[in-house]
Design an enzyme around this catalytic site. Structure first.
Site, short mmCIF file in Angstrom:
data_model
loop_
_atom_site.label_atom_id
_atom_site.label_comp_id
_atom_site.label_asym_id
_atom_site.label_seq_id
_atom_site.Cartn_x
_atom_site.Cartn_y
_atom_site.Cartn_z
N SER A 1 0.83 -1.19 0.00
CA SER A 1 0.00 0.00 0.00
C SER A 1 0.88 1.25 0.00
O SER A 1 2.05 1.20 -0.36
CB SER A 1 -0.95 -0.02 1.21
OG SER A 1 -1.88 1.04 1.13
N LYS B 1 -0.22 7.39 1.16
CA LYS B 1 -1.31 8.24 0.67
C LYS B 1 -2.70 7.67 1.00
O LYS B 1 -3.71 8.34 0.79
CB LYS B 1 -1.15 8.47 -0.82
CG LYS B 1 0.06 9.34 -1.13
CD LYS B 1 0.42 9.30 -2.59
CE LYS B 1 1.73 10.01 -2.87
NZ LYS B 1 2.90 9.37 -2.29
N LYS C 1 -6.45 3.32 -2.71
CA LYS C 1 -5.58 2.48 -1.89
C LYS C 1 -6.16 2.30 -0.49
O LYS C 1 -6.03 1.23 0.11
CB LYS C 1 -4.16 3.08 -1.83
CG LYS C 1 -3.44 3.06 -3.16
CD LYS C 1 -3.31 1.67 -3.76
CE LYS C 1 -2.26 0.86 -3.07
NZ LYS C 1 -2.06 -0.48 -3.65
N ARG D 1 8.15 2.88 -11.66
CA ARG D 1 7.52 2.73 -12.97
C ARG D 1 6.18 2.08 -12.79
O ARG D 1 5.92 1.37 -11.85
CB ARG D 1 8.37 1.95 -13.95
CG ARG D 1 8.88 0.62 -13.47
CD ARG D 1 9.67 -0.10 -14.54
NE ARG D 1 10.05 -1.41 -14.06
CZ ARG D 1 11.16 -1.67 -13.41
NH1 ARG D 1 12.02 -0.73 -13.17
NH2 ARG D 1 11.40 -2.89 -12.99
#
Length: 186
Positions: free
Chosen positions: A138, A141, A153, A186
């Site tokens: 996770s 945020k 999330k 990425r």
């Protein structure tokens, strides 16, 4: 200082499935896990190139580890069911997610499908197949979210809390690990 012995005991001779294994976090976890001599490492990603790349790295660095690369998407329940039913992992590490705030904000449906529905797909399949443990990767945020990404999330974190309550302590153990920003992810 991290004590590696509990991690080694958990991973040694186990079968580990990692979703999002071609990503920055997933690929790093795959390499660290392979170093603890699991029985099998199953890497799953929806990017053919990133899956190919991490597969080559793992084959080169850890030739003694049985490795299986699956091109699949957590958004498709059938991809997750096939991977878990075929390889019967002991542990699933779920790192597949949209992780960039601007991308999530501009692609609401994709963010919800990947971060919430994808997590639900993995968690429900893990429960159905009596996998020993599942770890959700996770983010910080998810704490008091101020954007859509954080909200998706947080929703996936809440799925995990609910899953632990549903299965009880006798079945799958669900854990959440929250990361901060990852440079050059990425």
């Amino acid at each position: 200082v991290l004590d590696p012995l509990p991690v080694q005991r958990l991973i040694f001779s186990s079968t580990i499935l990692i979703t999002g294994a071609g990503g920055t976090i997933g690929s790093e976890l795959a390499q660290q896990i392979a170093a603890f001599e699991p029985a099998k490492v199953i890497i799953l990603d929806n990017s053919e190139f990133h899956l190919y790349k991490i597969n080559l790295q793992l084959e080169e660095k850890f030739p003694g580890v049985e490795l299986h690369a699956i091109l699949g998407d957590v958004q498709r329940l059938s991809d997750i069911e096939n991977a878990i039913e075929r390889y019967n992992p002991d542990i699933v590490i779920h790192s597949a997610a949209l992780k960039h705030v601007p991308v999530a904000e501009n692609n609401v449906i994709a963010a919800v499908r990947t971060n919430v529905l994808g997590t639900k797909n993995v968690a429900s399949t893990v429960i159905k197949n009596n996998v020993k443990a599942m770890v959700l990767i996770s983010t910080d945020k998810a704490v008091n979210p101020v954007n859509l990404y954080g909200a998706t999330k947080l929703a996936s974190d809440k799925l995990f809390v609910s899953a632990n309550n549903i299965v009880g302590k006798q079945k799958t153990m669900f854990s959440v690990v929250r990361y901060g920003n990852v440079v050059n992810s990425r």
